[in-house]
Design a protein around this motif. Sequence first.
Motif: not given
Length: 234
Positions: A20, A23, A135-136, A139-140, A214-217
């Motif tokens: 993460f 990312d 969700d992000w 998942t992480t 959430a859209t893009d880490p």
Amino acid sequence: MSNWAAHAVVLPGTGSDARFASDAFTSALTAVGTSVEAVDPDPVDVVASYEAALDAAADAHGRIIVGGISIGAAVAAAWSARNREHVAGILAVLPPWLGKPGDAPAALSARLTSHLLTTEGLEAVTAAMAATSPDWLATTLTRSWAAQWPDLPSALLEAAEYVAPDVQLLRRLNAPTSVIGAVDDAVHPFEIARIWNREIPHSVLTAIHLDDIATDPGVLGRRAVEGLLGLAAD
């Protein structure tokens, strides 16, 4: 900033992992010619593993950019205060608290999660977390918690007891510092980011929303690096 460092070390937050952190930071840093080393925490001794990675990178590269998320930001800042000659810049994302953790929301969350993991087990607590998290984040943490099990509860307690930089230490930082705070993050109050920005002598604060992550880490790294570049241009 007198020169841009060729290497950066980035530290994940409590219970999170190098993937993460990578990312979040790698794309923005590599775009400006900086190699990135994202550190996986050793759940047996999280802070020591972070500090060892920073020490090794400083030995190998001289001056480095030091970044972190949550507890990673606190460790990065504390290490930077002790190793001023090795720090070209600091990327402090979602700083968790000042000084002793006390009843800071991030510390309370870590203590509660540690207790639940100990009493209910990894599978049940992971399922409950995933059901109530974006969700992000689900998942992480599902990935990173499994990797750090069975030492995860003690790792969370270690983070919850960490004494972060206080105002006096923040004032001693001499590296340009880009602080990122989320205005809607109850776990990492925006006011803490505001105080870090106010007390660090050469710093800039950028506000984001959790939906941005959430859209893009990678938004974390882009905003942090943009802030650092802006300081370099001053």
